[in-house]
Scaffold this motif. Structure first.
Motif, mmCIF file in Angstrom:
data_model
loop_
_atom_site.group_PDB
_atom_site.id
_atom_site.type_symbol
_atom_site.label_atom_id
_atom_site.label_comp_id
_atom_site.label_asym_id
_atom_site.label_seq_id
_atom_site.Cartn_x
_atom_site.Cartn_y
_atom_site.Cartn_z
ATOM 1 N N ILE A 30 -7.463 0.238 6.684
ATOM 2 C CA ILE A 30 -7.219 1.493 5.969
ATOM 3 C C ILE A 30 -5.724 1.807 5.886
ATOM 4 C CG2 ILE A 30 -9.481 2.515 6.396
ATOM 5 C CD1 ILE A 30 -8.192 4.209 8.599
ATOM 6 N N LEU A 31 -4.959 1.407 6.894
ATOM 7 C CA LEU A 31 -3.509 1.642 6.840
ATOM 8 C C LEU A 31 -2.819 0.597 5.965
ATOM 9 C CD1 LEU A 31 -2.844 2.613 10.566
ATOM 10 C CD2 LEU A 31 -2.739 4.119 8.573
ATOM 11 N N ALA A 32 -3.232 -0.665 6.087
ATOM 12 C CA ALA A 32 -2.625 -1.718 5.268
ATOM 13 C C ALA A 32 -2.855 -1.450 3.788
ATOM 14 C CB ALA A 32 -3.203 -3.081 5.651
ATOM 15 N N ALA A 33 -4.033 -0.944 3.438
ATOM 16 C CA ALA A 33 -4.346 -0.686 2.029
ATOM 17 C C ALA A 33 -3.476 0.421 1.444
ATOM 18 C CB ALA A 33 -5.817 -0.308 1.891
ATOM 19 N N LEU A 34 -3.011 1.326 2.296
ATOM 20 C CA LEU A 34 -2.233 2.482 1.823
ATOM 21 C C LEU A 34 -0.728 2.312 2.006
ATOM 22 C CD1 LEU A 34 -4.585 5.329 3.115
ATOM 23 C CD2 LEU A 34 -4.311 4.526 0.753
ATOM 24 N N ILE A 35 -0.272 1.089 2.291
ATOM 25 C CA ILE A 35 1.161 0.836 2.451
ATOM 26 C C ILE A 35 1.978 1.322 1.247
ATOM 27 C CG2 ILE A 35 2.869 -1.064 2.429
ATOM 28 C CD1 ILE A 35 1.203 -2.428 4.572
ATOM 29 N N PRO A 36 1.550 1.074 -0.004
ATOM 30 C CA PRO A 36 2.360 1.553 -1.140
ATOM 31 C C PRO A 36 2.552 3.068 -1.168
ATOM 32 C CG PRO A 36 0.753 -0.088 -1.869
ATOM 33 C CD PRO A 36 0.398 0.263 -0.459
ATOM 34 N N TRP A 37 1.690 3.817 -0.527
ATOM 35 C CA TRP A 37 1.815 5.279 -0.472
ATOM 36 C C TRP A 37 2.505 5.744 0.806
ATOM 37 C CZ3 TRP A 37 -2.212 2.717 -2.664
ATOM 38 C CH2 TRP A 37 -2.529 3.037 -3.982
ATOM 39 N N LEU A 38 2.183 5.111 1.933
ATOM 40 C CA LEU A 38 2.749 5.536 3.214
ATOM 41 C C LEU A 38 4.228 5.188 3.341
ATOM 42 C CD1 LEU A 38 -0.165 4.499 5.637
ATOM 43 C CD2 LEU A 38 0.358 6.778 4.764
ATOM 44 N N LYS A 39 4.643 4.056 2.788
ATOM 45 C CA LYS A 39 6.032 3.615 2.923
ATOM 46 C C LYS A 39 7.012 4.641 2.344
ATOM 47 C CE LYS A 39 8.768 -0.623 2.557
ATOM 48 N NZ LYS A 39 10.054 -0.019 2.198
ATOM 49 N N PHE A 240 -0.116 -8.563 4.697
ATOM 50 C CA PHE A 240 1.000 -8.815 3.798
ATOM 51 C C PHE A 240 0.760 -9.908 2.760
ATOM 52 C CE2 PHE A 240 2.976 -6.957 7.626
ATOM 53 C CZ PHE A 240 3.558 -5.836 7.026
ATOM 54 N N ALA A 241 -0.471 -10.450 2.677
ATOM 55 C CA ALA A 241 -0.725 -11.477 1.661
ATOM 56 C C ALA A 241 -0.533 -10.909 0.263
ATOM 57 C CB ALA A 241 -2.131 -12.053 1.826
ATOM 58 N N ALA A 242 -1.087 -9.703 0.003
ATOM 59 C CA ALA A 242 -0.973 -9.115 -1.330
ATOM 60 C C ALA A 242 0.483 -8.842 -1.688
ATOM 61 C CB ALA A 242 -1.795 -7.825 -1.404
ATOM 62 N N SER A 252 1.055 -8.263 -10.569
ATOM 63 C CA SER A 252 0.960 -6.839 -10.263
ATOM 64 C C SER A 252 0.263 -6.632 -8.926
ATOM 65 C CB SER A 252 0.183 -6.116 -11.363
ATOM 66 O OG SER A 252 -1.178 -6.548 -11.364
ATOM 67 N N LEU A 253 0.423 -5.428 -8.353
ATOM 68 C CA LEU A 253 -0.252 -5.113 -7.096
ATOM 69 C C LEU A 253 -1.767 -5.168 -7.274
ATOM 70 C CD1 LEU A 253 -0.174 -4.171 -4.151
ATOM 71 C CD2 LEU A 253 -0.044 -1.800 -4.987
ATOM 72 N N ALA A 254 -2.262 -4.712 -8.421
ATOM 73 C CA ALA A 254 -3.705 -4.744 -8.676
ATOM 74 C C ALA A 254 -4.232 -6.183 -8.689
ATOM 75 C CB ALA A 254 -4.018 -4.058 -9.997
ATOM 76 N N TRP A 255 -3.467 -7.089 -9.305
ATOM 77 C CA TRP A 255 -3.865 -8.499 -9.365
ATOM 78 C C TRP A 255 -3.805 -9.138 -7.983
ATOM 79 C CZ3 TRP A 255 -6.929 -11.026 -12.119
ATOM 80 C CH2 TRP A 255 -6.823 -12.395 -12.385
ATOM 81 N N ALA A 256 -2.780 -8.774 -7.200
ATOM 82 C CA ALA A 256 -2.650 -9.306 -5.839
ATOM 83 C C ALA A 256 -3.777 -8.790 -4.946
ATOM 84 C CB ALA A 256 -1.293 -8.923 -5.254
ATOM 85 N N THR A 261 -9.256 -9.567 -2.364
ATOM 86 C CA THR A 261 -10.696 -9.330 -2.481
ATOM 87 C C THR A 261 -11.443 -10.646 -2.692
ATOM 88 O OG1 THR A 261 -10.264 -7.140 -3.428
ATOM 89 C CG2 THR A 261 -12.470 -8.061 -3.752
ATOM 90 N N ALA A 262 -10.858 -11.556 -3.494
ATOM 91 C CA ALA A 262 -11.467 -12.873 -3.700
ATOM 92 C C ALA A 262 -11.586 -13.620 -2.381
ATOM 93 C CB ALA A 262 -10.636 -13.682 -4.693
ATOM 94 N N TYR A 263 -10.562 -13.514 -1.540
ATOM 95 C CA TYR A 263 -10.598 -14.133 -0.213
ATOM 96 C C TYR A 263 -11.780 -13.611 0.589
ATOM 97 C CZ TYR A 263 -9.304 -14.962 4.670
ATOM 98 O OH TYR A 263 -9.337 -15.324 5.990
ATOM 99 N N MET A 264 -11.951 -12.291 0.614
ATOM 100 C CA MET A 264 -12.990 -11.688 1.430
ATOM 101 C C MET A 264 -14.394 -11.976 0.892
ATOM 102 S SD MET A 264 -11.719 -10.495 4.054
ATOM 103 C CE MET A 264 -10.077 -10.138 4.691
#
Length: 408
Positions: A30-39, A240-242, A252-256, A261-264
């Motif tokens: 949940i924190l990794a997913a929100l890095i673009p906002w939290l940073k 940090f893979a994305a 783009s971030l969406a594509w990354a 998601t493809a990995y999971m």
């Protein structure tokens, strides 16, 4: 018990435990997913963001080892319920954070909640699921975790991009609340005690030395090392893979995020096949060696950035597929190392290696990103995946020696 009734019981327990496990893994990122906002919100470096995840997994790892003893002494069901409740509370706390220290406190609370799942889950599966379906139970357990990992960034980024990151976290708090209500409703299926599943075979020295006797078994610490090393690689992918793919491939971030998601999803698919493979095999270490050797090579191809962006997404999926195949074999390999009546303790200590690796990984890969080495992230992932092979060889040889001694 009639086979139809037994099948229904097994499916119910596997489904409930899998749902709880998926909730746990949803909170891992949940924190990794929100890095673009939290940073930008808190003016943090990647290393500081990585430290939040390190706190989460450090607390979870220490708590997990202790939770195993609590599970064996008291009730896996009660411990599981408490952990799910703490996860929901942590999301509420994180959503109201106005400082880095408050984010730390929220990560700490989430780590406490996360600490109970592996010892509680595996104890419930071993107690309540028949032996013939246990490999499939482990498979579903792993699949549900990967679904949680995959859904978390999709859900959180979707909500945050349309509202804000605080609303995303508050929305995430609804998941454990709903799951806890469902588990309480079905609490009879998760009652303590043994069902038709036989206890794990005792390893050499099992049952001697009291509650801590299993800590003298070398194979237990080899399993711990296996999880520690493989989890460092997983932390690089989760955290940090994305971000690395954006830098390496200009996507783009969406594509990354789609690549992650493809990995999971591919990993979940791999676990389905891995459950059948593990059920029909005794050489679980060989499955693991082939899987992680392939994953390491694919990670190095990603690091070279010689493929087009769409191929990077496919490569991420392939890495997930092969590592997913190894999941049920991994769990059965560790089950074979568990002394009788110490399942919670062994899985608690062994799986604390997972949390330890997930705690170390964000610091390592965050430092690489701060130093502007995105390719180093995938080189590191590949290196740690290759090191997993050595630990799998050690665990496999030890468990075969024990098995040979029993039949001699």
């Amino acid at each position: 018990m009639h086979d139809t009734s037994l099948l229904r019981q097994d499916a119910r327990v596997i489904g409930l435990v899998g749902l709880a496990h998926g909730t746990s893994h949803f909170y891992h990122v949940i924190l990794a997913a929100l890095i673009p906002w939290l940073k930008p919100e808190f003016h943090l470096s990647y290393a500081e963001l990585g430290l939040l995840m390190t706190v989460f997994f450090t607390v979870s790892g220490v708590g997990q080892a202790m939770a195993g003893f609590v599970v064996d002494r008291y009730s896996a069901r009660a411990v599981l319920f408490g952990g799910i409740g703490l996860l929901g509370l942590s999301a509420v706390m994180l959503s109201s954070a106005h400082s880095y220290a408050q984010l730390m406190l929220g990560a700490l609370l989430a780590g406490c909640g996360n600490s109970v799942f592996h010892p509680a889950d595996y104890t419930l599966l071993n107690q309540r699921v028949s032996k013939g379906r246990l490999a499939h139970g482990f498979s579903v357990h792993g699949i549900s975790g990967n679904i949680g990992w995959a859904m978390s960034p999709l859900f959180l980024t979707f909500v945050a991009s349309r509202t804000d990151w605080r609303t995303a976290l508050l929305s995430a708090a609804l998941l454990p609340l709903a799951v806890l209500a469902l588990l309480v409703w079905n609490r009879h299926a998760l009652r303590p005690g043994s069902a038709s599943a036989s206890a794990p075979a005792a390893s050499a020295g099992a049952g001697q030395g009291g509650a801590f006797g299993f800590l003298r078994l070398q194979v237990v610490w080899m399993c711990f090392a296996f999880f520690l090393i493989s989890a460092v690689a997983l932390a690089g992918i989760q955290s940090f893979a994305a971000t690395s793919l954006v830098s390496l491939y200009g996507m783009s971030l969406a594509w990354a995020t789609t690549a992650y998601t493809a990995y999971m999803i591919a990993s979940a698919a791999g676990m389905v096949y891995g459950g059948f493979l593990a059920a029909g095999s005794r050489n679980h270490d060989r499955v693991i060696i082939m899987a992680f050797g392939t994953a390491a090579l694919l990670s190095l191809v990603l690091a070279a950035a010689v493929a087009p962006a769409w191929m990077a997404v496919a490569l991420m999926g392939l890495i997930g597929l092969v590592t997913g195949i190894s999941g049920p074999s991994r769990d059965l390999l560790i089950r074979g190392a568990a002394p009788a009546n110490a399942t919670g303790r062994v899985f608690g200590v062994v799986y604390s290696g997972l949390d330890s690796g997930l705690a170390l990984g964000p610091l390592l890969f965050g430092a690489l990103m701060d130093a502007n080495h995105p390719s180093g992230v995938f080189i590191g992932i590949g290196a740690f995946q290759a090191l997993v092979i050595l630990t799998a060889l050690g665990v496999g040889s030890k468990t075969r020696l024990v098995a040979a001694a029993k039949t001699a």
